[in-house]
Design a protein around this motif. Structure first.
Motif, PDB file in Angstrom:
ATOM      1  N   GLU A  16       0.856  -1.185   0.000  1.00 19.12           N
ATOM      2  CA  GLU A  16       0.000   0.000   0.000  1.00 19.12           C
ATOM      3  C   GLU A  16       0.892   1.235   0.000  1.00 19.12           C
ATOM      4  O   GLU A  16       1.717   1.418   0.904  1.00 19.12           O
ATOM      5  CB  GLU A  16      -0.909   0.008   1.219  1.00 19.12           C
ATOM      6  CG  GLU A  16      -2.007  -1.061   1.183  1.00 19.12           C
ATOM      7  CD  GLU A  16      -3.080  -0.749   0.148  1.00 19.12           C
ATOM      8  OE1 GLU A  16      -3.249   0.445  -0.200  1.00 19.12           O
ATOM      9  OE2 GLU A  16      -3.747  -1.694  -0.306  1.00 19.12           O
ATOM     10  N   VAL A  17       0.769   2.058  -1.042  1.00 17.24           N
ATOM     11  CA  VAL A  17       1.591   3.258  -1.174  1.00 17.24           C
ATOM     12  C   VAL A  17       0.683   4.441  -1.497  1.00 17.24           C
ATOM     13  O   VAL A  17      -0.432   4.255  -2.003  1.00 17.24           O
ATOM     14  CB  VAL A  17       2.664   3.089  -2.272  1.00 17.24           C
ATOM     15  CG1 VAL A  17       3.572   1.896  -1.970  1.00 17.24           C
ATOM     16  CG2 VAL A  17       2.019   2.933  -3.643  1.00 17.24           C
ATOM     17  N   PRO A  18       1.125   5.668  -1.232  1.00 16.29           N
ATOM     18  CA  PRO A  18       0.292   6.830  -1.551  1.00 16.29           C
ATOM     19  C   PRO A  18       0.085   6.950  -3.056  1.00 16.29           C
ATOM     20  O   PRO A  18       1.010   6.724  -3.844  1.00 16.29           O
ATOM     21  CB  PRO A  18       1.112   8.016  -1.025  1.00 16.29           C
ATOM     22  CG  PRO A  18       2.068   7.427  -0.037  1.00 16.29           C
ATOM     23  CD  PRO A  18       2.377   6.056  -0.544  1.00 16.29           C
ATOM     24  N   PRO A  19      -1.111   7.317  -3.494  1.00 15.93           N
ATOM     25  CA  PRO A  19      -1.341   7.507  -4.933  1.00 15.93           C
ATOM     26  C   PRO A  19      -0.652   8.770  -5.420  1.00 15.93           C
ATOM     27  O   PRO A  19      -0.424   9.701  -4.640  1.00 15.93           O
ATOM     28  CB  PRO A  19      -2.866   7.627  -5.040  1.00 15.93           C
ATOM     29  CG  PRO A  19      -3.291   8.134  -3.711  1.00 15.93           C
ATOM     30  CD  PRO A  19      -2.334   7.538  -2.707  1.00 15.93           C
ATOM     31  N   PRO A  20      -0.307   8.836  -6.699  1.00 22.00           N
ATOM     32  CA  PRO A  20       0.363  10.020  -7.236  1.00 22.00           C
ATOM     33  C   PRO A  20      -0.636  11.132  -7.525  1.00 22.00           C
ATOM     34  O   PRO A  20      -1.853  10.912  -7.583  1.00 22.00           O
ATOM     35  CB  PRO A  20       0.982   9.500  -8.534  1.00 22.00           C
ATOM     36  CG  PRO A  20       0.004   8.450  -8.990  1.00 22.00           C
ATOM     37  CD  PRO A  20      -0.485   7.786  -7.728  1.00 22.00           C
ATOM     38  N   SER A  21      -0.097  12.333  -7.727  1.00 24.41           N
ATOM     39  CA  SER A  21      -0.901  13.450  -8.213  1.00 24.41           C
ATOM     40  C   SER A  21      -0.232  13.988  -9.462  1.00 24.41           C
ATOM     41  O   SER A  21       0.955  13.777  -9.693  1.00 24.41           O
ATOM     42  CB  SER A  21      -1.016  14.551  -7.146  1.00 24.41           C
ATOM     43  OG  SER A  21       0.269  15.004  -6.756  1.00 24.41           O
ATOM     44  N   ALA A  22      -0.993  14.686 -10.279  1.00 25.63           N
ATOM     45  CA  ALA A  22      -0.486  15.186 -11.556  1.00 25.63           C
ATOM     46  C   ALA A  22       0.217  16.518 -11.359  1.00 25.63           C
ATOM     47  O   ALA A  22      -0.390  17.493 -10.914  1.00 25.63           O
ATOM     48  CB  ALA A  22      -1.628  15.325 -12.550  1.00 25.63           C
ATOM     49  N   GLY A  23       1.497  16.567 -11.708  1.00 25.92           N
ATOM     50  CA  GLY A  23       2.225  17.826 -11.689  1.00 25.92           C
ATOM     51  C   GLY A  23       2.004  18.572 -12.994  1.00 25.92           C
ATOM     52  O   GLY A  23       1.263  18.123 -13.885  1.00 25.92           O
ATOM     53  N   PRO A  24       2.633  19.715 -13.161  1.00 25.57           N
ATOM     54  CA  PRO A  24       2.501  20.472 -14.419  1.00 25.57           C
ATOM     55  C   PRO A  24       2.923  19.622 -15.612  1.00 25.57           C
ATOM     56  O   PRO A  24       3.976  18.977 -15.603  1.00 25.57           O
ATOM     57  CB  PRO A  24       3.456  21.648 -14.220  1.00 25.57           C
ATOM     58  CG  PRO A  24       3.558  21.808 -12.731  1.00 25.57           C
ATOM     59  CD  PRO A  24       3.482  20.418 -12.170  1.00 25.57           C
ATOM     60  N   GLY A  25       2.074  19.617 -16.655  1.00 24.13           N
ATOM     61  CA  GLY A  25       2.370  18.845 -17.847  1.00 24.13           C
ATOM     62  C   GLY A  25       2.187  17.356 -17.698  1.00 24.13           C
ATOM     63  O   GLY A  25       2.554  16.589 -18.598  1.00 24.13           O
ATOM     64  N   GLU A  26       1.598  16.920 -16.580  1.00 22.93           N
ATOM     65  CA  GLU A  26       1.402  15.495 -16.330  1.00 22.93           C
ATOM     66  C   GLU A  26      -0.079  15.139 -16.250  1.00 22.93           C
ATOM     67  O   GLU A  26      -0.942  16.009 -16.068  1.00 22.93           O
ATOM     68  CB  GLU A  26       2.062  15.079 -15.010  1.00 22.93           C
ATOM     69  CG  GLU A  26       3.564  15.123 -14.999  1.00 22.93           C
ATOM     70  CD  GLU A  26       4.128  14.588 -13.697  1.00 22.93           C
ATOM     71  OE1 GLU A  26       5.287  14.128 -13.713  1.00 22.93           O
ATOM     72  OE2 GLU A  26       3.426  14.635 -12.659  1.00 22.93           O
ATOM     73  N   VAL A  27      -0.347  13.839 -16.370  1.00 23.40           N
ATOM     74  CA  VAL A  27      -1.668  13.293 -16.088  1.00 23.40           C
ATOM     75  C   VAL A  27      -1.492  12.106 -15.152  1.00 23.40           C
ATOM     76  O   VAL A  27      -0.413  11.508 -15.074  1.00 23.40           O
ATOM     77  CB  VAL A  27      -2.409  12.844 -17.367  1.00 23.40           C
ATOM     78  CG1 VAL A  27      -2.531  13.989 -18.355  1.00 23.40           C
ATOM     79  CG2 VAL A  27      -1.726  11.646 -18.004  1.00 23.40           C
ATOM     80  N   VAL A  28      -2.566  11.788 -14.433  1.00 24.36           N
ATOM     81  CA  VAL A  28      -2.617  10.546 -13.673  1.00 24.36           C
ATOM     82  C   VAL A  28      -3.476   9.563 -14.450  1.00 24.36           C
ATOM     83  O   VAL A  28      -4.565   9.909 -14.931  1.00 24.36           O
ATOM     84  CB  VAL A  28      -3.189  10.761 -12.263  1.00 24.36           C
ATOM     85  CG1 VAL A  28      -3.445   9.417 -11.566  1.00 24.36           C
ATOM     86  CG2 VAL A  28      -2.229  11.600 -11.429  1.00 24.36           C
ATOM     87  N   VAL A  29      -2.971   8.351 -14.597  1.00 22.48           N
ATOM     88  CA  VAL A  29      -3.653   7.301 -15.345  1.00 22.48           C
ATOM     89  C   VAL A  29      -4.035   6.169 -14.395  1.00 22.48           C
ATOM     90  O   VAL A  29      -3.199   5.722 -13.586  1.00 22.48           O
ATOM     91  CB  VAL A  29      -2.760   6.748 -16.475  1.00 22.48           C
ATOM     92  CG1 VAL A  29      -3.426   5.562 -17.167  1.00 22.48           C
ATOM     93  CG2 VAL A  29      -2.449   7.845 -17.485  1.00 22.48           C
ATOM     94  N   ARG A  30      -5.282   5.730 -14.476  1.00 23.33           N
ATOM     95  CA  ARG A  30      -5.718   4.515 -13.776  1.00 23.33           C
ATOM     96  C   ARG A  30      -5.308   3.345 -14.643  1.00 23.33           C
ATOM     97  O   ARG A  30      -5.852   3.143 -15.728  1.00 23.33           O
ATOM     98  CB  ARG A  30      -7.232   4.531 -13.570  1.00 23.33           C
ATOM     99  CG  ARG A  30      -7.803   3.265 -12.897  1.00 23.33           C
ATOM    100  CD  ARG A  30      -7.266   3.113 -11.478  1.00 23.33           C
ATOM    101  NE  ARG A  30      -8.066   2.195 -10.691  1.00 23.33           N
ATOM    102  CZ  ARG A  30      -7.758   0.915 -10.450  1.00 23.33           C
ATOM    103  NH1 ARG A  30      -6.665   0.398 -11.021  1.00 23.33           N
ATOM    104  NH2 ARG A  30      -8.521   0.172  -9.678  1.00 23.33           N
ATOM    105  N   VAL A  31      -4.314   2.575 -14.220  1.00 23.51           N
ATOM    106  CA  VAL A  31      -3.770   1.490 -15.029  1.00 23.51           C
ATOM    107  C   VAL A  31      -4.776   0.352 -15.107  1.00 23.51           C
ATOM    108  O   VAL A  31      -5.312  -0.095 -14.092  1.00 23.51           O
ATOM    109  CB  VAL A  31      -2.435   0.991 -14.450  1.00 23.51           C
ATOM    110  CG1 VAL A  31      -1.872  -0.140 -15.310  1.00 23.51           C
ATOM    111  CG2 VAL A  31      -1.425   2.134 -14.370  1.00 23.51           C
TER     112      VAL A  31
END
Length: 346
Positions: A16-31
């Protein structure tokens, strides 16, 4: 979120790890799906040259072949990407060096590759943050399984383009794994005369199912008979055979990656044959023509998938990958709540 974590040779867990957040120019993808390959196997059993050379160290989250849907966008990214199904390449260049300034990100000396090289988390997690410029939209007609295989098989597209294969060429492909079967189909799409070599009868049977002529070992008439040769297995014997098979003035692509020095490599034959040898790194820059071939049905990637395991069975997935007891080369893990298109069962 849950993330696949390799902590030691033959030791894989779900952490169990913290989920990521989207930085500038990034997206978060649900794999949705994750592909496992020979590189992942080397990490799993401890044989990887990345581990041996100190370029990667346990513990880490592996995974570099994936597909999913955008769930969050960062600053500077259009909102219309939300919900889009995407896959992407895994090179993370520094953006500052001379190679990056020339757009040659594959050659960035400071680059990392998610799940393989450097500190970035791999795609073996429920969510992953990725730069938007690394992504490709996946056509509705393409299955999640096929989309997951775009990353590895784009290297096959690179090899075929690099060798400038055309309809008048006689081509040999060595190895009927994921790379070899994809490269062979791409070669066939160009009208070339094609022969695939693999000693495994199960692999040859799959090649035949795909309409590809496959034989076990080179015949007496084969040495020097091929205008272009693609070595797609990474085995030492195949790397040597590739050079022996090339015709005078021909071209060889070393697509597979031998993890040790190739003893007895016939360098003199390369000279005598006046042949050109190409090392093929990744398929960055070759996704678009491959997507067109898959979408048109000319290249069948779904047929390369052996088993899709649920995330909770990650240990079984790695064990199956290591066993070699597969009718088809590819093992996938389902990380998301659903997948699109054909999904071979576990």
């Amino acid at each position: 979120m849950r993330a696949i974590t390799l902590t030691a040779p033959h030791t894989v867990t779900l952490a169990e790890v913290p989920p990521p957040s989207a930085g500038p120019g990034e997206v978060v993808v649900r794999v949705a799906l994750l592909g496992l390959c020979g590189t992942d196997l080397g990490f799993f059993d401890g044989s990887s040259n990345y581990l041996r050379d100190g370029l990667k160290a346990y513990p880490f989250v592996p995974g570099h072949e994936w597909v999913g849907r955008v769930t969050e966008v960062g600053a500077g990214v259009p909102d219309d990407l939300l919900g889009t199904r995407v896959a992407g390449h895994n090179f993370r260049p520094c953006g500052r060096c001379a190679e990056c300034s020339r757009g040659r990100i594959k050659y960035c000396p400071e680059r990392s590759e998610i799940g393989v090289l450097g500190p970035h988390q791999g795609a073996g997690a429920e969510w992953i943050a990725v730069p938007v410029e690394t992504l490709r939209r996946i056509p509705d007609s393409m299955s999640d399984a096929a989309a997951t295989l775009l990353e590895p098989t784009s290297a096959g597209m690179h090899a075929v383009v690099r060798l400038a294969i055309g309809a008048t060429d006689r081509v040999a492909v060595l190895g009927a794994g994921t790379l070899g079967l994809a490269a062979a189909q791409i070669v066939r799409s160009r009208g070339a005369d094609l022969v695939l070599f693999d000693p495994n009868p199960v692999a040859r049977a799959l090649a035949a199912e795909l309409g590809i002529i496959a034989i076990d070992v080179p015949r007496e008439a084969d040495p020097g008979a091929f205008d272009a040769v693609i070595e797609a297995s990474g085995s030492e014997a195949a790397a040597r055979a590739a050079v022996d098979l090339v015709a005078p003035g021909g071209r060889v692509a070393q697509l597979g990656t031998p993890h040790h020095d190739v003893n007895g490599y016939p360098a003199a034959t390369l000279v005598i044959q006046d042949a050109t040898l190409h090392g093929v790194l990744s398929g960055v820059g070759y996704w678009d023509p491959l997507i067109e071939l898959v979408e048109s049905g000319v290249v069948d990637l779904d047929s390369l998938v052996d088993t899709v395991y649920p995330l909770a069975a990650v240990d079984r997935a790695f064990a199956h990958l290591a066993s070699g007891a597969r009718a088809r080369p590819k093992v996938l893990l389902s990380l998301g709540p659903e997948t699109t298109g054909p999904a071979p069962g576990a």
